[in-house]
Design a protein around this motif. Structure first.
Motif, PDB file in Angstrom:
ATOM      1  N   ASN A 111       4.068  -5.416   5.720  1.00 56.98           N
ATOM      2  CA  ASN A 111       4.511  -4.200   6.645  1.00 56.98           C
ATOM      3  C   ASN A 111       5.903  -4.021   6.794  1.00 56.98           C
ATOM      4  O   ASN A 111       6.551  -3.257   7.881  1.00 56.98           O
ATOM      5  CB  ASN A 111       3.868  -4.659   7.989  1.00 56.98           C
ATOM      6  CG  ASN A 111       4.313  -5.914   8.710  1.00 56.98           C
ATOM      7  OD1 ASN A 111       4.830  -6.795   7.919  1.00 56.98           O
ATOM      8  ND2 ASN A 111       3.849  -6.039   9.877  1.00 56.98           N
ATOM      9  N   VAL A 119      -2.170   0.163  -4.410  1.00 56.16           N
ATOM     10  CA  VAL A 119      -3.569  -0.364  -4.063  1.00 56.16           C
ATOM     11  C   VAL A 119      -4.328   0.762  -4.610  1.00 56.16           C
ATOM     12  O   VAL A 119      -4.075   1.842  -5.121  1.00 56.16           O
ATOM     13  CB  VAL A 119      -3.396  -0.530  -2.531  1.00 56.16           C
ATOM     14  CG1 VAL A 119      -2.303  -1.423  -1.999  1.00 56.16           C
ATOM     15  CG2 VAL A 119      -3.078   0.871  -1.766  1.00 56.16           C
ATOM     16  N   LEU A 130       0.823   1.235  -0.802  1.00 61.35           N
ATOM     17  CA  LEU A 130       1.048   0.797   0.604  1.00 61.35           C
ATOM     18  C   LEU A 130       2.610   0.782   1.134  1.00 61.35           C
ATOM     19  O   LEU A 130       3.112  -0.088   0.510  1.00 61.35           O
ATOM     20  CB  LEU A 130       0.160  -0.743   0.836  1.00 61.35           C
ATOM     21  CG  LEU A 130       0.159  -0.946   2.321  1.00 61.35           C
ATOM     22  CD1 LEU A 130      -0.953  -0.445   2.896  1.00 61.35           C
ATOM     23  CD2 LEU A 130       0.015  -2.496   2.181  1.00 61.35           C
ATOM     24  N   THR A 139       1.288   2.288   6.124  1.00 58.16           N
ATOM     25  CA  THR A 139       0.796   3.628   5.437  1.00 58.16           C
ATOM     26  C   THR A 139       0.298   3.574   4.148  1.00 58.16           C
ATOM     27  O   THR A 139       1.112   3.164   3.210  1.00 58.16           O
ATOM     28  CB  THR A 139       1.778   4.599   6.119  1.00 58.16           C
ATOM     29  OG1 THR A 139       1.931   4.415   7.291  1.00 58.16           O
ATOM     30  CG2 THR A 139       1.140   6.143   5.663  1.00 58.16           C
ATOM     31  N   ALA A 140      -0.609   4.279   3.749  1.00 56.64           N
ATOM     32  CA  ALA A 140      -1.041   4.462   2.460  1.00 56.64           C
ATOM     33  C   ALA A 140      -0.494   6.257   1.978  1.00 56.64           C
ATOM     34  O   ALA A 140      -0.867   6.831   2.567  1.00 56.64           O
ATOM     35  CB  ALA A 140      -2.526   4.460   2.478  1.00 56.64           C
ATOM     36  N   ILE A 155      -9.388  -1.826   1.252  1.00 57.16           N
ATOM     37  CA  ILE A 155      -7.982  -1.430   0.163  1.00 57.16           C
ATOM     38  C   ILE A 155      -7.613  -2.842  -0.582  1.00 57.16           C
ATOM     39  O   ILE A 155      -7.660  -4.114   0.113  1.00 57.16           O
ATOM     40  CB  ILE A 155      -6.786  -1.215   1.113  1.00 57.16           C
ATOM     41  CG1 ILE A 155      -7.251   0.110   1.702  1.00 57.16           C
ATOM     42  CG2 ILE A 155      -5.583  -1.118   0.159  1.00 57.16           C
ATOM     43  CD1 ILE A 155      -6.098   0.442   2.994  1.00 57.16           C
ATOM     44  N   THR A 157      -5.069  -4.584  -4.333  1.00 57.30           N
ATOM     45  CA  THR A 157      -4.074  -4.201  -4.727  1.00 57.30           C
ATOM     46  C   THR A 157      -4.826  -3.719  -6.298  1.00 57.30           C
ATOM     47  O   THR A 157      -5.621  -3.993  -6.807  1.00 57.30           O
ATOM     48  CB  THR A 157      -3.440  -5.533  -5.125  1.00 57.30           C
ATOM     49  OG1 THR A 157      -4.046  -6.540  -5.710  1.00 57.30           O
ATOM     50  CG2 THR A 157      -2.438  -5.928  -4.015  1.00 57.30           C
ATOM     51  N   VAL A 183      -3.385   1.598   7.869  1.00 57.59           N
ATOM     52  CA  VAL A 183      -3.967   0.434   7.262  1.00 57.59           C
ATOM     53  C   VAL A 183      -3.991  -0.851   8.210  1.00 57.59           C
ATOM     54  O   VAL A 183      -2.892  -1.146   8.658  1.00 57.59           O
ATOM     55  CB  VAL A 183      -3.591   0.082   5.861  1.00 57.59           C
ATOM     56  CG1 VAL A 183      -4.333  -1.275   5.435  1.00 57.59           C
ATOM     57  CG2 VAL A 183      -3.370   1.158   4.996  1.00 57.59           C
ATOM     58  N   THR A 185      -4.290  -4.435   8.243  1.00 56.23           N
ATOM     59  CA  THR A 185      -4.186  -5.658   7.281  1.00 56.23           C
ATOM     60  C   THR A 185      -5.133  -6.629   7.610  1.00 56.23           C
ATOM     61  O   THR A 185      -5.338  -6.646   8.969  1.00 56.23           O
ATOM     62  CB  THR A 185      -2.873  -5.972   7.185  1.00 56.23           C
ATOM     63  OG1 THR A 185      -2.333  -6.349   8.290  1.00 56.23           O
ATOM     64  CG2 THR A 185      -1.919  -4.967   6.540  1.00 56.23           C
TER      65      THR A 185
END
Length: 218
Positions: A111, A119, A130, A139-140, A155, A157, A183, A185
């Motif tokens: 982050n 991702v 990401l 954010t994506a 989500i 990798t 997102v 996490t």
């Protein structure tokens, strides 16, 4: 007689308070050990799809630096840690190694504003990046305009970029409003005591490829 009884009661009360204080200290210590054991058990839950070397490390602190969301761990070059190694817990990815010392290393958390991770999202495997922004919900980015995501989509990798192998758990889609795709996490980075540093052999492969390219160019 009443005076002696009062003195005895006061002494017993004082002894009970001392015993209670000791029990509270033991209770706090037991809770701390239970939390540490839970995190260590979580590390054992992480089983990658391919053979991989790993180093378990304890979080030391965050001593600052050029990054905002980072942490230090007590494993370094002498333990086999190298730059760009992924770092996980039993729940998923937390970041990658960005600096290594002889006995300690710095992790750039996912982050952090400087973090960018390729991702894929959901069963349709929509590709995105990401991007950390120093909040708890990165954010994506770079999703196609036609993509429609559902809250809760998983989500992981993608494996692109050569740093992270494919399939490491990252999080789920938390929201898709005007603020973009946010997102949630899998890992709460503010509650970590232990982490696992992974060596998939990607760094050596990349280094070897660069060395080969340099040799061919000479």
């Amino acid at each position: 007689e009443d005076a002696r009884l009062l003195l005895r009661l006061r002494a017993e009360n004082s002894a009970l308070r001392a015993t209670n204080a000791r029990l509270l200290r033991w209770q706090a210590a037991a809770r701390t050990l239970a939390a540490e054991n839970a995190q260590l058990r979580d590390l054992l839950r992480f089983v990658p799809d391919q053979p991989v070397k790993f180093i378990s490390a304890r979080v030391i602190a965050d001593s600052g630096g050029s990054f905002v969301r980072t942490m230090l761990v007590n494993a370094g070059r002498r333990d086999g840690v190298a730059k760009d190694f992924p770092v996980v817990t039993g729940d998923g990815l937390i970041g990658r190694i960005v600096e290594t010392g002889e006995r300690a290393s710095r992790i750039l958390l996912i982050n952090d504003l400087n973090s960018r991770i390729p991702v894929v999202i959901g069963p349709n495997r929509y590709r995105a990046v990401l991007a950390g922004d120093n909040t708890n919900r990165p954010t994506a980015l770079y999703l196609a305009a036609t993509v429609q995501l559902k809250t809760g989509a998983r989500i992981v990798t993608s494996g692109q970029g050569g740093v992270f192998p494919p399939g490491l758990p990252v999080g789920v889609v938390a929201s898709t409003g005007a603020g973009g795709v946010r997102v949630e996490t899998f890992v709460r980075t503010d509650r970590l005591d232990y982490v696992r540093i992974l060596d998939f052999g990607l760094v050596n492969i990349l280094d070897g490829g660069q060395a080969g390219a340099a040799a061919l160019s000479r």
